[in-house]
Write a protein that holds these residues in place. Structure first.
Motif, PDB file in Angstrom:
ATOM      1  N   HIS A  79       3.048  -0.336  12.127  1.00 45.16           N
ATOM      2  CA  HIS A  79       2.162   0.351  13.080  1.00 45.16           C
ATOM      3  C   HIS A  79       2.488  -0.021  14.522  1.00 45.16           C
ATOM      4  CE1 HIS A  79      -1.429   0.782  15.584  1.00 45.16           C
ATOM      5  NE2 HIS A  79      -1.646   1.887  14.877  1.00 45.16           N
ATOM      6  N   ALA A 103      -1.298   4.484  -0.635  1.00 45.36           N
ATOM      7  CA  ALA A 103      -2.085   4.880   0.533  1.00 45.36           C
ATOM      8  C   ALA A 103      -1.184   5.526   1.580  1.00 45.36           C
ATOM      9  CB  ALA A 103      -2.805   3.666   1.123  1.00 45.36           C
ATOM     10  N   CYS A 104       0.005   5.016   1.732  1.00 45.16           N
ATOM     11  CA  CYS A 104       0.976   5.578   2.681  1.00 45.16           C
ATOM     12  C   CYS A 104       1.351   6.996   2.270  1.00 45.16           C
ATOM     13  CB  CYS A 104       2.214   4.689   2.748  1.00 45.16           C
ATOM     14  SG  CYS A 104       3.443   5.234   3.945  1.00 45.16           S
ATOM     15  N   PRO A 164      -0.237  13.511  13.204  1.00 41.64           N
ATOM     16  CA  PRO A 164      -0.914  12.284  13.640  1.00 41.64           C
ATOM     17  C   PRO A 164      -0.448  11.800  15.019  1.00 41.64           C
ATOM     18  CG  PRO A 164       0.816  11.742  12.109  1.00 41.64           C
ATOM     19  CD  PRO A 164       0.762  13.244  12.183  1.00 41.64           C
ATOM     20  N   ASP A 189      -1.843  13.872   3.880  1.00 42.64           N
ATOM     21  CA  ASP A 189      -3.106  14.313   4.487  1.00 42.64           C
ATOM     22  C   ASP A 189      -3.036  14.558   5.986  1.00 42.64           C
ATOM     23  OD1 ASP A 189      -4.266  14.137   2.007  1.00 42.64           O
ATOM     24  OD2 ASP A 189      -5.266  12.218   2.381  1.00 42.64           O
ATOM     25  N   GLU A 190      -2.133  13.896   6.684  1.00 40.52           N
ATOM     26  CA  GLU A 190      -2.101  13.962   8.147  1.00 40.52           C
ATOM     27  C   GLU A 190      -1.032  14.940   8.635  1.00 40.52           C
ATOM     28  OE1 GLU A 190      -4.159  12.554  10.304  1.00 40.52           O
ATOM     29  OE2 GLU A 190      -5.284  11.615   8.690  1.00 40.52           O
ATOM     30  N   CYS A 213      -0.391   0.298   8.090  1.00 42.99           N
ATOM     31  CA  CYS A 213       1.078   0.325   8.116  1.00 42.99           C
ATOM     32  C   CYS A 213       1.612  -0.958   8.748  1.00 42.99           C
ATOM     33  CB  CYS A 213       1.562   1.543   8.894  1.00 42.99           C
ATOM     34  SG  CYS A 213       3.369   1.653   9.006  1.00 42.99           S
ATOM     35  N   PRO A 225      -0.976   4.868  10.427  1.00 44.60           N
ATOM     36  CA  PRO A 225      -2.250   4.318   9.952  1.00 44.60           C
ATOM     37  C   PRO A 225      -2.331   2.817  10.224  1.00 44.60           C
ATOM     38  CG  PRO A 225      -0.795   4.767   8.101  1.00 44.60           C
ATOM     39  CD  PRO A 225      -0.128   5.326   9.328  1.00 44.60           C
ATOM     40  N   GLN A 273       0.805  -1.219   0.000  1.00 46.13           N
ATOM     41  CA  GLN A 273       0.000   0.000   0.000  1.00 46.13           C
ATOM     42  C   GLN A 273       0.847   1.283   0.000  1.00 46.13           C
ATOM     43  OE1 GLN A 273      -3.628   0.061   2.193  1.00 46.13           O
ATOM     44  NE2 GLN A 273      -3.279  -2.020   2.935  1.00 46.13           N
ATOM     45  N   GLN A 306      -0.333   9.046   0.437  1.00 49.33           N
ATOM     46  CA  GLN A 306      -1.486   9.924   0.612  1.00 49.33           C
ATOM     47  C   GLN A 306      -1.695  10.251   2.092  1.00 49.33           C
ATOM     48  OE1 GLN A 306      -3.126  11.265  -2.109  1.00 49.33           O
ATOM     49  NE2 GLN A 306      -3.796  12.629  -0.476  1.00 49.33           N
ATOM     50  N   TRP A 307      -1.533   9.260   2.952  1.00 53.18           N
ATOM     51  CA  TRP A 307      -1.684   9.479   4.388  1.00 53.18           C
ATOM     52  C   TRP A 307      -0.654  10.499   4.865  1.00 53.18           C
ATOM     53  CZ3 TRP A 307       1.268   9.017   8.769  1.00 53.18           C
ATOM     54  CH2 TRP A 307       0.585   9.030   9.978  1.00 53.18           C
TER      55      TRP A 307
END
Length: 117
Positions: free
Chosen positions: A99, A78-79, A89, A85-86, A96, A93, A75, A81-82
């Motif tokens: 995580h 997605a990483c 944090p 966007d964040e 991840c 996410p 992903q 984009q995160w």
């Protein structure tokens, strides 16, 4: 005689194609390594865990395993984009692969920053 001369040329063309494919696959691999290293660096900086990670016992092995998890993640978009966007944090996410590692590090930082009770 023509057949003899044609064989080395065909073999040579095959070698060139194999070298091009090897270069592209090697280039793709290093591009992926670079991209994932940038994502992991971005995640660690965003979560403010860089210094703590570097001071961990056995940090080289910890970082190597974290990098391997990041490298095998499916992903990266997605990483990316995160990360965009964040702004601030509290945790990585859920998707991840690091995580839990980052959660342990941030929890340790939270404990160290909390006033003595």
């Amino acid at each position: 005689m023509t057949e003899i001369n044609a064989t080395p040329l065909a073999a040579c063309d095959s070698c060139i194609n194999a070298k091009e494919e090897w270069f592209m696959s090697t280039f793709d691999y290093f591009s992926r390594l670079t991209q994932r290293a940038d994502l992991m660096d971005g995640m660690m900086n965003k979560l403010k865990v860089v210094d703590e990670m570097k001071s961990m016992p056995g940090h080289a092995g910890v970082l190597r395993r974290a990098a391997n998890r990041c490298l095998t993640c499916n992903q990266p978009d997605a990483c990316q984009q995160w990360l965009l966007d964040e702004p601030n944090p509290d945790e990585a996410p859920g998707f991840c692969r690091n995580h839990d590692l980052f959660e342990r590090v941030t929890s340790k930082l939270d404990i160290e920053k909390s006033p003595d009770v």
